[in-house]
Design an enzyme around this catalytic site. Structure first.
Site, short mmCIF file in Angstrom:
data_model
loop_
_atom_site.label_atom_id
_atom_site.label_comp_id
_atom_site.label_asym_id
_atom_site.label_seq_id
_atom_site.Cartn_x
_atom_site.Cartn_y
_atom_site.Cartn_z
N GLU A 128 -35.21 74.16 87.01
CA GLU A 128 -34.04 74.29 86.14
C GLU A 128 -35.24 73.27 85.28
O GLU A 128 -35.03 73.52 83.77
CB GLU A 128 -32.78 72.88 87.09
CG GLU A 128 -32.26 74.04 87.20
CD GLU A 128 -30.94 73.38 89.20
OE1 GLU A 128 -31.34 72.94 89.23
OE2 GLU A 128 -29.96 73.34 88.18
N ALA A 150 -35.10 70.01 93.54
CA ALA A 150 -34.79 68.67 94.02
C ALA A 150 -35.35 68.52 95.24
O ALA A 150 -35.36 69.17 96.51
CB ALA A 150 -33.36 68.48 94.27
N GLY A 209 -34.45 72.79 91.34
CA GLY A 209 -34.54 71.54 90.42
C GLY A 209 -36.24 72.18 88.99
O GLY A 209 -35.32 71.51 88.49
N GLU A 249 -30.89 77.68 95.79
CA GLU A 249 -29.75 76.08 96.26
C GLU A 249 -28.62 76.81 97.26
O GLU A 249 -27.86 76.76 97.85
CB GLU A 249 -29.11 75.35 94.76
CG GLU A 249 -30.09 74.81 94.19
CD GLU A 249 -30.68 75.32 93.11
OE1 GLU A 249 -30.76 76.12 92.81
OE2 GLU A 249 -31.40 74.91 92.30
#
Ligand code: COA
Length: 259
Positions: free
Chosen positions: A117, A69, A114, A137
């Site tokens: 993911e 992200a 992300g 993270e």
């Protein structure tokens, strides 16, 4: 076919294989809000365009699939905004997991946070030899927020998932394959290997492939076997089933209509 986006490239070849490239190479293809909005638009196109048979998701350049992200965006959020952002990302990734058309992640470099993911949400993952996957993270004082805590244990088991998420350590391609985090390490190019696998998938009955996605989603759940039987039975009402069985008996290749 080629649609114009700011952060994505979408190209479909004559066989119906569409390659979606996340295209922010100067930011390691990090996922900002714009990428998510465009991913949803691209998924609308992929799922509704009958010429597209399967989707490969990759990242621009040879360094990164997606390095997570966009940390710059994450940095400024309130708790409620962060929760909303997590739900927003989860929704797009769920559309990928639930896609009736096959989706392969061609992991061509860093797939972190992300990005990892996103790869986890795809049906199949093929890594380049230089791929590095991880959920770091905790190093930012966060946890994965786009489904990583749910999907990683499904692939690698609970203990290994806890280890990887708690340490945030990076996993190289070969180890990723050994722990079933990726299906295959490409000998040369991850996109080319993904195309080879996708070609084998899109030769099959498309309605059967869509039912496979639904059936496997129920694996391990209470009604898994019951769902499988229902999905199996549903296919008897399709032209694809008649074509597939007739072609076998007539010793010819099937020509599926997807009906
Ligand atoms: N969000 C926003 N920007 C990112 C990013 C992310 N997740 N990952 C990389 N970038 C940006 C860097 O800030 C840098 O931008 P700049 O040139 O404007 O400074 C650019 O991409 C190149 O990254 P850089 O760190 O210089 O490359 P590197 O080869 O030294 O390292 C990584 C590559 C992937 C190891 C490193 O960028 C990294 O650790 N990224 C963050 C990974 C992460 O924690 N992801 C989880 C987010 S929840």
């Amino acid at each position: 076919m080629s649609l114009a986006f700011d952060t994505l490239l979408l190209e479909t070849d004559e066989s119906g294989i569409c390659v979606l490239t996340i295209n922010r190479p100067d930011k390691m293809n990090a996922l900002n809000s714009r990428v998510f909005d465009e991913l949803d638009l691209a998924l609308d196109e992929v799922l509704s365009n009958s010429e597209i048979k399967g989707l490969i998701i990759t990242g621009s350049g040879d360094k990164a699939f997606v390095a997570g992200a966009d940390i710059k965006e994450l940095n400024t959020l309130t708790d409620n905004e962060a929760e909303a952002k997590s739900l927003r990302g989860q929704k797009t990734f769920q559309r990928i997991e639930d896609s009736s058309k096959p989706i392969i992640a061609a992991v061509n470099g860093y797939a972190l946070g992300g990005g990892c993911e996103l790869a986890l949400a795809c049906h199949i993952r093929i890594a380049s030899a230089n791929a590095v996957l991880g959920l770091p993270e905790v190093s930012l004082g966060l946890i994965p927020g786009y489904g990583g805590t749910q999907r990683l244990p499904e692939l690698v088991g609970k203990a290994r998932a806890l280890e990887l998420i708690m340490t945030g350590r990076f996993v190289k391609a070969q180890e990723a394959k050994e722990i079933c985090l990726v299906n295959e390490v490409a000998e040369q190019d991850a996109v080319e290997s993904s195309k080879t696998m996708m070609s084998a998938i899109i030769k099959q009955g498309p309605l059967a492939i869509a039912q496979v996605v639904k059936a496997v989603k129920e694996a391990g759940k209470e009604n898994g076997y019951k769902s499988e039987a229902k999905l199996f039975g549903d296919l008897y009402n399709t032209a694809d089933f008649k074509e597939g069985t007739s072609a076998f008996l007539e010793k010819r290749k099937p020509d599926f209509s997807g009906k």
